[in-house]
Design a protein around this motif. Structure first.
Motif, PDB file in Angstrom:
ATOM      1  N   ARG A 427       0.685  -1.455   0.401  1.00 28.27           N
ATOM      2  CA  ARG A 427       0.252   0.157   0.109  1.00 28.27           C
ATOM      3  C   ARG A 427       0.490   1.530  -0.559  1.00 28.27           C
ATOM      4  N   GLY A 431      -1.910   3.812  -4.632  1.00 30.00           N
ATOM      5  CA  GLY A 431      -3.078   2.462  -4.156  1.00 30.00           C
ATOM      6  C   GLY A 431      -2.439   1.294  -3.505  1.00 30.00           C
ATOM      7  N   GLU A 432      -3.251   0.498  -3.915  1.00 31.60           N
ATOM      8  CA  GLU A 432      -2.416  -0.786  -3.593  1.00 31.60           C
ATOM      9  C   GLU A 432      -2.408  -2.404  -4.926  1.00 31.60           C
TER      10      GLU A 432
END
Length: 446
Positions: A427, A431-432
């Motif tokens: 993360r 974003g992831e």
């Protein structure tokens, strides 16, 4: 291996230049060159045991490469970087005649046909020039042995530090190999001969030269040979093989356009295999410095190193490929790496054979796999964003196993490559990113 490629659909793998009228006035085409690097003798399955080229029948096998040119284009490449094609005694790097095609590959007509087939597809061609040393069957060496030490013939070869007596003549063997006798690059005859050979094949239609073992040659030699060719062949591109050393200084002193960036090769493989992306981040800072001064020739594999698929965790091969086509440079794919070929180089006689495999006559015998499609996707991203050839990289959200590379272009363009080598979701500000995945985002998404 998991990959996510954001942005518009893949572009067709067309030509970097509109062939049939390729620009012959400048070397700017190199910024959009994506090379497919082939070791021809291995590709066609030629025997590389030592032998006299004059006693070998002409086999006309070079045409087997033509069947793979459409595959090269489908992959997204637009350049063919050929390993040695000239008459030699064994593996191609012990040249005995720089003006004659190796009979295990064919003859002049076969090479002309291959270059013409490349032209029809808008594919550039580089030849491998082995000009640091020659094989002991070379006419110059035979003349030196006949004339003896101290003769003008023997003066074409280097003596001094590291010399030993070979065939009765004191000479410096290349890296200790008696089969490879080193030329004296301060000798005007050597300067003239090498320049003439390069001009001969440039006249025949090639686009430039990969200069083998450039690291062993004084840079002034290349300035003396390549420099005068610039007026006749302004679009020709010259890349020297460099492993260690000061890349920028060598380019500037030699007048070459580029050198092979082994630093990046080592860092990509090392950082991924050791799960230490700090190593990659550090090297990318140096890489930006190189790319500011010249266009590095970048790669993940070649004919001298262990195959990519044998060097990395299969889940992370795609990460390496994405990095290659994201950072600045003129990238090359070593033929077969895109098919997932394996092979480990060993330090022994014949230890390169495992990474120089024969290819089938029909590309259909090796159907595209996930790793092939990974290469296509990464190359297509590069083709959509050609400014990446001169981009600088900022590393964000850096950990041992994850990072985000943000590329900035000369006109303010931006793109992003997120990497996660770990077992957990990474993360960050962008974003992831899923475990063992990578994600490319173009200017429209960043």
């Amino acid at each position: 291996m998991r990959r996510i490629v954001a942005g518009p659909g893949r572009v067709a793998a067309g030509n970097c230049c509109e062939d049939r009228g390729m620009d012959t006035s400048s070397r700017d085409w190199a910024d959009t060159a994506i090379w497919w690097h082939v070791y021809p003798l291995g590709f066609v399955g030629a025997q590389t045991t030592p032998g006299d080229p004059g006693a070998r029948p002409v086999e006309h096998t070079l045409g087997r490469l033509t069947a793979w040119l459409d595959d090269l284009v489908a992959l997204g490449c637009n350049g063919l970087l050929l390993g040695p094609v000239f008459a030699s005694e064994s593996h191609g790097y012990d040249t005995v005649d720089h003006r004659r095609v190796d009979p295990r590959l064919g003859d002049d007509a076969d090479l002309d046909a291959l270059v013409a087939a490349c032209r029809e597809r808008g594919v550039r061609v580089l030849l491998d020039g082995v000009f640091n040393h020659v094989g002991r069957g070379h006419p110059w060496w035979r003349a030196a042995v006949e004339a003896g030490p101290g003769s003008p013939e023997a003066a074409r070869f280097r003596s001094g530090d590291g010399e030993r007596v070979v065939d009765g003549v004191p000479v410096v063997p290349f890296e200790g190999h008696d089969a490879l006798v080193t030329l004296d690059h301060a000798n005007p005859e050597v300067v003239s001969e090498v320049a003439d050979v390069m001009a001969h094949w440039l006249d025949r239609g090639i686009d430039g030269w990969r200069l083998d073992a450039a690291y062993a040659v004084d840079p002034e030699f290349w300035r003396a040979t390549v420099g005068p060719l610039r007026e006749r062949f302004p679009a020709a591109w010259f890349v020297g093989e460099m492993i260690h050393g000061d890349y920028v200084a060598y380019v500037e002193e030699s007048g070459l356009d580029s050198v092979t960036e082994y630093e990046l090769w080592a860092a990509v493989r090392g950082a991924i295999s050791s799960l230490n992306l700090f190593e990659l981040s550090w090297t990318l800072g140096r890489h930006d410095g190189f790319a500011e001064r010249f266009l590095p020739q970048t790669f993940l594999g070649n004919h001298d190193v262990t195959r990519l698929a044998s060097a990395l965790d299969p889940r992370h091969v795609g990460h390496a490929v994405a990095i290659l086509f994201f950072v600045a440079g003129a990238p090359s794919v070593y033929a077969g790496d895109e098919r997932g070929l394996t092979g480990v180089k060993e330090e022994r006689f014949g230890g390169d054979d495992a990474v120089r495999q024969e290819f089938p006559a029909d590309p259909g015998e090796w159907p595209p796999s996930d790793i092939y499609r990974t290469h296509q996707e990464a190359i297509a991203f590069r083709r959509r964003n050609p400014w990446l050839a001169r981009a600088t990289i900022e590393v964000q959200d850096l950990t041992n196993t994850s990072a985000v590379l943000v590329a900035s272009g000369p006109a303010g363009e931006r793109a992003e490559l997120a990497l996660n080598l770990g077992d957990d979701v990474a993360r960050g500000a962008s974003g992831e990113i899923a475990p063992h995945a990578w994600r490319l985002r173009g200017p429209q998404e960043v």
